[in-house]
Each structure stands twice: as structure tokens, then as C-alpha cells.
Design a protein around this motif. Structure first.
Motif, PDB file in Angstrom:
ATOM      1  N   LYS A 187       0.810  -1.218   0.000  1.00 41.61           N
ATOM      2  CA  LYS A 187       0.000   0.000   0.000  1.00 41.61           C
ATOM      3  C   LYS A 187       0.844   1.269   0.000  1.00 41.61           C
ATOM      4  O   LYS A 187       0.314   2.358  -0.249  1.00 41.61           O
ATOM      5  N   GLU A 188       2.145   1.149   0.268  1.00 45.52           N
ATOM      6  CA  GLU A 188       3.032   2.316   0.227  1.00 45.52           C
ATOM      7  C   GLU A 188       3.632   2.546  -1.153  1.00 45.52           C
ATOM      8  O   GLU A 188       4.363   3.510  -1.358  1.00 45.52           O
ATOM      9  N   GLU A 189       3.324   1.661  -2.098  1.00 40.24           N
ATOM     10  CA  GLU A 189       3.864   1.819  -3.451  1.00 40.24           C
ATOM     11  C   GLU A 189       3.258   3.057  -4.123  1.00 40.24           C
ATOM     12  O   GLU A 189       2.094   3.414  -3.873  1.00 40.24           O
ATOM     13  N   PRO A 190       4.018   3.714  -5.014  1.00 35.60           N
ATOM     14  CA  PRO A 190       3.527   4.942  -5.660  1.00 35.60           C
ATOM     15  C   PRO A 190       2.241   4.752  -6.457  1.00 35.60           C
ATOM     16  O   PRO A 190       1.397   5.653  -6.500  1.00 35.60           O
ATOM     17  N   TYR A 191       2.089   3.580  -7.111  1.00 34.10           N
ATOM     18  CA  TYR A 191       0.887   3.406  -7.922  1.00 34.10           C
ATOM     19  C   TYR A 191      -0.379   3.324  -7.077  1.00 34.10           C
ATOM     20  O   TYR A 191      -1.474   3.653  -7.543  1.00 34.10           O
ATOM     21  N   GLU A 193      -0.772   5.166  -4.331  1.00 31.28           N
ATOM     22  CA  GLU A 193      -1.043   6.580  -4.091  1.00 31.28           C
ATOM     23  C   GLU A 193      -1.699   7.224  -5.306  1.00 31.28           C
ATOM     24  O   GLU A 193      -2.600   8.063  -5.174  1.00 31.28           O
ATOM     25  N   ALA A 194      -1.269   6.823  -6.496  1.00 28.80           N
ATOM     26  CA  ALA A 194      -1.875   7.360  -7.717  1.00 28.80           C
ATOM     27  C   ALA A 194      -3.334   6.937  -7.832  1.00 28.80           C
ATOM     28  O   ALA A 194      -4.181   7.735  -8.262  1.00 28.80           O
TER      29      ALA A 194
END
Length: 301
Positions: A187-191, A193-194
Motif C-alpha cells: 500500500k506504500e507503493e507509488p501506484y 497513491e496514484a
């Protein structure tokens, strides 16, 4: 139990069939690099085929008694000998593979179906939700697994179905904690957040982005748990809390052989070897999955 890292990213659907074939070919190459993975897969496959085709392979019925041939030693007519009621042990071991695999697979599947969503919800929601769920999970983990299974079966009553359910219940916290840890990492991956920035719902993020990225490691854990659950169910049957007579379950067969160990050791040797080889094969197979999932381990195997 060793931690299982996130799997390498699979090709997206729009990348075409050739990209997917190349990806699967690469995974198979990595799997073969583990010297013990293929023997494990072979052992596991032998037991799966034995369970599936037991009616075609077995020379006798697993319930047929031959009272004139009780506790006979292995021979041309009875490859593994006969038990205390004259039943063919080879036949019962073949049919027992079907029961033991059902015990392991069903209990792991039930535990994963309940534990993984709980763990994903806990890891993704965080804060108070995570704290409450994890404290409940910790309560279940405070009990030794086999002891908790024995308590559950004692309440529900001895039977094969109740043994599977009891083992599944004590396995749920293991899947929940593992899925939580994997979710916290993804859940901390950039995608992710996107996706949130685009207004995508939390349920859709969990179902379409987080679950596919942790599914491979969940499968590896499930493979490991199948073997452990087979051992636990056999233990319950050995204690008289699992499969009941006359079912040809390996743990029950071991229990029935206790009184004749000195005069007919083959009654215990063959079902015991079956449990050992099946669980051993599953652990070796899981080692191969570990090689595929863990880039750091590929140079060591």
C-alpha cells in the motif's frame, strides 16, 4: 516459518501473449534452479495422482475384510501387507492420499478465504481498525495450534469434517498476519497513491491492485500450510478426534497399529512413510516457489 517476499510483477494483460509466455518461461527457469523443487513437485504429483486414480489403481476395496489373512506381511498379493481386519494396506494408503490431501487443501483454503481478507483490511485500514483486529488475532495465536484444534473438535465432536474445520480455524490467524504484512508493504507503493489520487475506491484498490500483488506469496504460504495441516489432521485422527473408522485415513491407520507394532510393524510403517513423503514433497515444492518469489535467493540455490 521464513518470510515470503513479494512476487515479481507479472506482465499486464495488454502486453500480449508473447510477453506472458516469456514471463512464465522465466518463472519456470527460476523454479528449476532449485535442486530440490522438482523432486518435491514430483513427490506431490505422485500422491495427487494416487488419490485421484485410487479406484483404478487399488487392487482391492479399502473396506474389504479378509479374516483368514489378518496382519499378513507384505507379499505379491498384498504389497504392503494387511491390517488387523485383513484389509489391504496398499489400497488403504492409496485411498488415504485422497483423504489427507482433502484435509490439507480444504483447511488451508478455508483459512485463506477468511484470514486473507481480514489481514488485508487490517493492513490497509491501519490505526484503530488494525489495532483491534490484530489484538483479536493475537488472542488466537496465544493458544498452541494443535491444542486449540483439540478444544474445537472436543466441543463439536470427533469427525473428519470437524477436524478440517478446527485446523482451518487455528490457521486463520497465520494467513491474517501474513496478508497484513504484505498489504502494509504494497500500500506504500507509488501506484497505490496514484489510484487514491484518481479517486478510486478502497474496495477496488484492494481487489484490483493489492490482492493480485500479494496472491503469489499467499499461494506459497498456502502450499506450506497444506503440509502442516495434513500433519495436524493426522495427529487429531491418531488421537481419535479426526477421521473415524472405517475411513482409510493415515493418522487413524497409525492409531490402529499401536497395539501390533512389535508383531506387525508394517501396519505403521507404510502409512507413516506416506505422511512423511507427502509433507516432505510439499516442503520441497514450497522451496521452489520461494526461489521464484525471492530474487535474493536465486543465486544461492
Amino acid at each position: 516459518m521464513s518470510s515470503l517476499p513479494l512476487a515479481s510483477t507479472a506482465p499486464e494483460p495488454h502486453e500480449g501473449g508473447s510477453a506472458r509466455r516469456e514471463w512464465w518461461r522465466a518463472q519456470w527457469t527460476q523454479f528449476r534452479r532449485s535442486r530440490l523443487a522438482l523432486p518435491g513437485l514430483l513427490l506431490f504429483s505422485v500422491f495427487v495422482l494416487a488419490g485421484l486414480f485410487a479406484p483404478l489403481i487399488a487392487p482391492y476395496s479399502p473396506y474389504a475384510n479378509d479374516l483368514a489373512n489378518i496382519m499378513a506381511t507384505p507379499s505379491r498379493e498384498h504389497w504392503f501387507g494387511t491390517d488387523e481386519l485383513g484389509r489391504d494396506i496398499f489400497t488403504r494408503v492409496l485411498y488415504g492420499a485422497r483423504i489427507s490431501l482433502m484435509e490439507g487443501v480444504l483447511s488451508a483454503a478455508i483459512a485463506a478465504a477468511i484470514g486473507v481478507p481480514i489481514g488485508m483490511l487490517s493492513g490497509y485500514a491501519g490505526k484503530n481498525v488494525d489495532a483491534v483486529i490484530m489484538r483479536l488475532i493475537d488472542v488466537l495465536l496465544a493458544f498452541p495450534g494443535v491444542l486449540l484444534a483439540i478444544v474445537i473438535v472436543s466441543i463439536l465432536g470427533p469427525s473428519l469434517a470437524n477436524a478440517i474445520l478446527a485446523v482451518a480455524i487455528y490457521t486463520i490467524p497465520i494467513f491474517a498476519r501474513f496478508a497484513r504484512g504484505q498489504t502494509l508493504a504494497v500500500k506504500e507503493e507509488p501506484y497505490i497513491e496514484a489510484c487514491r489520487a484518481m479517486g478510486m475506491s478502497n474496495l477496488r484498490i484492494l481487489g484490483r491492485h493489492i490482492l493480485p500483488n500479494i496472491a503469489a506469496t499467499i499461494m506459497a504460504l498456502a502450499t506450506l500450510r497444506v503440509g502442516i495441516n495434513i500433519l495436524t489432521c493426522a495427529s487429531l485422527s491418531f488421537l481419535g478426534l479426526g477421521a473415524q473408522a472405517p475411513l482409510p485415513e493415515w493418522g487413524a491407520m497409525l492409531a490402529n497399529s499401536r497395539t501390533a507394532l512389535l508383531i506387525a510393524p508394517h501396519l505403521a510403517i507404510f502409512p507413516g512413510l506416506a505422511i512423511l513423503l507427502l509433507v516432505f514433497g510439499l516442503n520441497l515444492f514450497q522451496d521452489g516457489l520461494q526461489v521464484v518469489l525471492d530474487p535474493k535467493s536465486r543465486g544461492r540455490t
